[in-house]
Design a protein around this motif. Structure first.
Motif, PDB file in Angstrom:
ATOM      1  N   LEU A  99       9.080  10.888 -17.780  1.00  0.00           N
ATOM      2  CA  LEU A  99      10.377  10.218 -17.862  1.00  0.00           C
ATOM      3  C   LEU A  99      10.440   9.189 -16.742  1.00  0.00           C
ATOM      4  O   LEU A  99      10.140   9.509 -15.583  1.00  0.00           O
ATOM      5  CB  LEU A  99      11.517  11.222 -17.709  1.00  0.00           C
ATOM      6  N   GLY A 100      10.810   7.951 -17.076  1.00  0.00           N
ATOM      7  CA  GLY A 100      10.838   6.898 -16.078  1.00  0.00           C
ATOM      8  C   GLY A 100      12.089   6.039 -16.144  1.00  0.00           C
ATOM      9  O   GLY A 100      12.844   6.063 -17.121  1.00  0.00           O
ATOM     10  N   ALA A 101      12.298   5.283 -15.085  1.00  0.00           N
ATOM     11  CA  ALA A 101      13.375   4.299 -15.004  1.00  0.00           C
ATOM     12  C   ALA A 101      12.746   2.948 -14.702  1.00  0.00           C
ATOM     13  O   ALA A 101      11.762   2.867 -13.952  1.00  0.00           O
ATOM     14  CB  ALA A 101      14.377   4.677 -13.922  1.00  0.00           C
ATOM     15  N   LEU A 102      13.306   1.893 -15.284  1.00  0.00           N
ATOM     16  CA  LEU A 102      12.717   0.575 -15.080  1.00  0.00           C
ATOM     17  C   LEU A 102      13.785  -0.499 -14.965  1.00  0.00           C
ATOM     18  O   LEU A 102      14.910  -0.337 -15.437  1.00  0.00           O
ATOM     19  CB  LEU A 102      11.746   0.240 -16.217  1.00  0.00           C
ATOM     20  N   LYS A 103      13.404  -1.587 -14.318  1.00  0.00           N
ATOM     21  CA  LYS A 103      14.271  -2.751 -14.155  1.00  0.00           C
ATOM     22  C   LYS A 103      13.657  -3.911 -14.926  1.00  0.00           C
ATOM     23  O   LYS A 103      12.461  -4.158 -14.822  1.00  0.00           O
ATOM     24  CB  LYS A 103      14.410  -3.116 -12.679  1.00  0.00           C
ATOM     25  N   GLU A 104      14.474  -4.611 -15.699  1.00  0.00           N
ATOM     26  CA  GLU A 104      13.996  -5.709 -16.529  1.00  0.00           C
ATOM     27  C   GLU A 104      14.544  -7.047 -16.059  1.00  0.00           C
ATOM     28  O   GLU A 104      15.684  -7.142 -15.597  1.00  0.00           O
ATOM     29  CB  GLU A 104      14.401  -5.487 -17.986  1.00  0.00           C
ATOM     30  N   ASN A 105      13.706  -8.075 -16.200  1.00  0.00           N
ATOM     31  CA  ASN A 105      14.121  -9.442 -15.923  1.00  0.00           C
ATOM     32  C   ASN A 105      13.888 -10.264 -17.194  1.00  0.00           C
ATOM     33  O   ASN A 105      12.769 -10.724 -17.451  1.00  0.00           O
ATOM     34  CB  ASN A 105      13.315 -10.030 -14.758  1.00  0.00           C
ATOM     35  N   PHE A 107      14.020 -13.347 -20.012  1.00  0.00           N
ATOM     36  CA  PHE A 107      14.045 -14.806 -20.071  1.00  0.00           C
ATOM     37  C   PHE A 107      13.971 -15.226 -21.528  1.00  0.00           C
ATOM     38  O   PHE A 107      13.989 -14.371 -22.421  1.00  0.00           O
ATOM     39  CB  PHE A 107      12.923 -15.429 -19.230  1.00  0.00           C
ATOM     40  N   SER A 108      13.894 -16.512 -21.812  1.00  0.00           N
ATOM     41  CA  SER A 108      14.095 -17.011 -23.172  1.00  0.00           C
ATOM     42  C   SER A 108      13.069 -16.473 -24.180  1.00  0.00           C
ATOM     43  O   SER A 108      13.413 -16.204 -25.325  1.00  0.00           O
ATOM     44  CB  SER A 108      14.055 -18.546 -23.175  1.00  0.00           C
ATOM     45  N   TRP A 109      11.812 -16.289 -23.789  1.00  0.00           N
ATOM     46  CA  TRP A 109      10.781 -15.891 -24.741  1.00  0.00           C
ATOM     47  C   TRP A 109      10.286 -14.460 -24.529  1.00  0.00           C
ATOM     48  O   TRP A 109       9.308 -14.022 -25.130  1.00  0.00           O
ATOM     49  CB  TRP A 109       9.596 -16.853 -24.690  1.00  0.00           C
ATOM     50  N   GLY A 110      10.979 -13.690 -23.690  1.00  0.00           N
ATOM     51  CA  GLY A 110      10.564 -12.312 -23.473  1.00  0.00           C
ATOM     52  C   GLY A 110      11.193 -11.720 -22.229  1.00  0.00           C
ATOM     53  O   GLY A 110      12.323 -12.057 -21.862  1.00  0.00           O
ATOM     54  N   SER A 111      10.451 -10.853 -21.562  1.00  0.00           N
ATOM     55  CA  SER A 111      10.954 -10.226 -20.344  1.00  0.00           C
ATOM     56  C   SER A 111       9.796  -9.630 -19.558  1.00  0.00           C
ATOM     57  O   SER A 111       8.711  -9.374 -20.098  1.00  0.00           O
ATOM     58  CB  SER A 111      11.972  -9.131 -20.672  1.00  0.00           C
ATOM     59  N   GLU A 112      10.026  -9.416 -18.282  1.00  0.00           N
ATOM     60  CA  GLU A 112       9.102  -8.671 -17.434  1.00  0.00           C
ATOM     61  C   GLU A 112       9.842  -7.448 -16.894  1.00  0.00           C
ATOM     62  O   GLU A 112      11.069  -7.437 -16.823  1.00  0.00           O
ATOM     63  CB  GLU A 112       8.589  -9.539 -16.285  1.00  0.00           C
ATOM     64  N   SER A 137       2.666  14.763 -12.332  1.00  0.00           N
ATOM     65  CA  SER A 137       2.109  13.416 -12.180  1.00  0.00           C
ATOM     66  C   SER A 137       3.221  12.393 -11.986  1.00  0.00           C
ATOM     67  O   SER A 137       4.329  12.548 -12.506  1.00  0.00           O
ATOM     68  CB  SER A 137       1.257  13.041 -13.396  1.00  0.00           C
ATOM     69  N   LEU A 138       2.926  11.367 -11.221  1.00  0.00           N
ATOM     70  CA  LEU A 138       3.835  10.246 -10.967  1.00  0.00           C
ATOM     71  C   LEU A 138       3.218   8.985 -11.552  1.00  0.00           C
ATOM     72  O   LEU A 138       1.996   8.879 -11.682  1.00  0.00           O
ATOM     73  CB  LEU A 138       4.054  10.058  -9.466  1.00  0.00           C
ATOM     74  N   SER A 139       4.047   8.032 -11.906  1.00  0.00           N
ATOM     75  CA  SER A 139       3.520   6.758 -12.393  1.00  0.00           C
ATOM     76  C   SER A 139       4.328   5.600 -11.831  1.00  0.00           C
ATOM     77  O   SER A 139       5.535   5.713 -11.581  1.00  0.00           O
ATOM     78  CB  SER A 139       3.533   6.711 -13.931  1.00  0.00           C
ATOM     79  N   PHE A 140       3.637   4.493 -11.621  1.00  0.00           N
ATOM     80  CA  PHE A 140       4.230   3.238 -11.172  1.00  0.00           C
ATOM     81  C   PHE A 140       3.689   2.155 -12.096  1.00  0.00           C
ATOM     82  O   PHE A 140       2.467   2.047 -12.278  1.00  0.00           O
ATOM     83  CB  PHE A 140       3.859   2.964  -9.711  1.00  0.00           C
ATOM     84  N   PHE A 141       4.567   1.371 -12.695  1.00  0.00           N
ATOM     85  CA  PHE A 141       4.124   0.487 -13.768  1.00  0.00           C
ATOM     86  C   PHE A 141       4.875  -0.838 -13.760  1.00  0.00           C
ATOM     87  O   PHE A 141       5.940  -0.983 -13.156  1.00  0.00           O
ATOM     88  CB  PHE A 141       4.306   1.181 -15.124  1.00  0.00           C
ATOM     89  N   GLY A 142       4.271  -1.785 -14.440  1.00  0.00           N
ATOM     90  CA  GLY A 142       4.896  -3.081 -14.638  1.00  0.00           C
ATOM     91  C   GLY A 142       4.328  -3.720 -15.889  1.00  0.00           C
ATOM     92  O   GLY A 142       3.218  -3.380 -16.327  1.00  0.00           O
ATOM     93  N   GLY A 143       5.083  -4.620 -16.511  1.00  0.00           N
ATOM     94  CA  GLY A 143       4.600  -5.200 -17.745  1.00  0.00           C
ATOM     95  C   GLY A 143       5.325  -6.470 -18.142  1.00  0.00           C
ATOM     96  O   GLY A 143       6.275  -6.908 -17.485  1.00  0.00           O
ATOM     97  N   PHE A 156       2.346  -6.053 -22.832  1.00  0.00           N
ATOM     98  CA  PHE A 156       1.200  -5.920 -21.928  1.00  0.00           C
ATOM     99  C   PHE A 156       1.669  -5.117 -20.718  1.00  0.00           C
ATOM    100  O   PHE A 156       2.729  -5.401 -20.152  1.00  0.00           O
ATOM    101  CB  PHE A 156       0.694  -7.291 -21.495  1.00  0.00           C
ATOM    102  N   GLU A 157       0.877  -4.125 -20.323  1.00  0.00           N
ATOM    103  CA  GLU A 157       1.343  -3.226 -19.267  1.00  0.00           C
ATOM    104  C   GLU A 157       0.200  -2.725 -18.393  1.00  0.00           C
ATOM    105  O   GLU A 157      -0.915  -2.487 -18.871  1.00  0.00           O
ATOM    106  CB  GLU A 157       2.063  -2.024 -19.888  1.00  0.00           C
ATOM    107  N   GLY A 158       0.495  -2.576 -17.118  1.00  0.00           N
ATOM    108  CA  GLY A 158      -0.395  -1.899 -16.183  1.00  0.00           C
ATOM    109  C   GLY A 158       0.334  -0.700 -15.607  1.00  0.00           C
ATOM    110  O   GLY A 158       1.514  -0.802 -15.255  1.00  0.00           O
ATOM    111  N   ARG A 159      -0.345   0.453 -15.552  1.00  0.00           N
ATOM    112  CA  ARG A 159       0.319   1.680 -15.108  1.00  0.00           C
ATOM    113  C   ARG A 159      -0.626   2.490 -14.213  1.00  0.00           C
ATOM    114  O   ARG A 159      -1.713   2.895 -14.638  1.00  0.00           O
ATOM    115  CB  ARG A 159       0.751   2.522 -16.305  1.00  0.00           C
ATOM    116  N   MET A 160      -0.205   2.716 -12.981  1.00  0.00           N
ATOM    117  CA  MET A 160      -0.943   3.575 -12.056  1.00  0.00           C
ATOM    118  C   MET A 160      -0.355   4.980 -12.139  1.00  0.00           C
ATOM    119  O   MET A 160       0.861   5.162 -12.009  1.00  0.00           O
ATOM    120  CB  MET A 160      -0.825   3.048 -10.624  1.00  0.00           C
TER     121      MET A 160
END
Length: 199
Positions: A99-105, A107-112, A137-143, A156-160
């Motif tokens: 279970l995770g929490a994320l922050k989104e940014n 923009f016009s053609w998508g988001s990070e 287990s813990l995870s830290f991710f961005g995409g 597209f995502e990278g996850r440690m």
């Protein structure tokens, strides 16, 4: 532990009813893994990627923050055991539920986005007689997500992932153990791409 976590996450999915927007993503991943060090000897076991996929559900209400449920299945191989008589000893399956929490940014053609999660990973050898092991287990991710249509996006995502092991976690035990992992943590990095459906 895994069953209790599945039940807890199933209850959390009910929040989707009140969500303003929900994503379901299927990702194909490639993994990079830290080596395992044996407590019984000085030998180091290199862990190589076989195949991996992930399924995740993200739901959000008003604002820039969102919740996710993340499930992944990874197939890995211990290189030094590859030529053992019982080849199944070399192959492992890792199933993670988080279970995770994320922050989104947006923009016009998508988001990070970027975030963190916590859950359980189950280590299972292919050989039926070997006992599985479950660890926190813990995870830290961005995409990055790119819009294709109103409802479909490329993801597209990278996850440690950081797996918290016991002071000496044993694997391949039947009943004697081939490997007693010396480290109290074990890390992996998943790089993935896939398709997201948003509704």
């Amino acid at each position: 532990m895994m069953r209790l976590l599945i039940i807890a996450f199933s209850l959390l999915i009910t929040f989707d009813v009140n969500a303003s927007e929900t994503d379901i993503s299927l990702l194909s991943n490639y993994g990079f893994y830290a080596s395992w060090k044996s407590e019984q000897s000085t030998e180091t076991f290199d862990v190589s990627h076989q195949n991996s996929f992930a399924l995740k559900n993200v739901w959000r209400s008003a604002g820039e923050y969102a919740w996710e449920i993340y499930f992944s299945e990874q197939q890995v191989k211990l290189k030094q055991l590859e030529f053992k008589t019982i080849n199944n000893l070399a192959h492992f399956e890792l199933k993670s539920l988080q279970l995770g929490a994320l922050k989104e940014n947006p923009f016009s053609w998508g988001s990070e986005y970027y975030g963190a999660g916590v859950g359980v990973t189950r280590f299972t050898a292919r050989a039926d007689e070997l006992n599985p092991s479950e660890n926190i287990s813990l995870s830290f991710f961005g995409g990055l997500q790119m819009k294709i249509t109103q409802h479909f996006l490329l993801s597209f995502e990278g996850r440690m992932q950081l797996h918290l092991l016991d002071s000496m976690t044993s694997v391949n035990c039947s009943p004697e153990c081939d490997i007693d992992i010396k480290s109290q943590t074990w890390s992996s990095l998943q790089i993935g791409a896939g398709l997201t459906y948003r509704f």
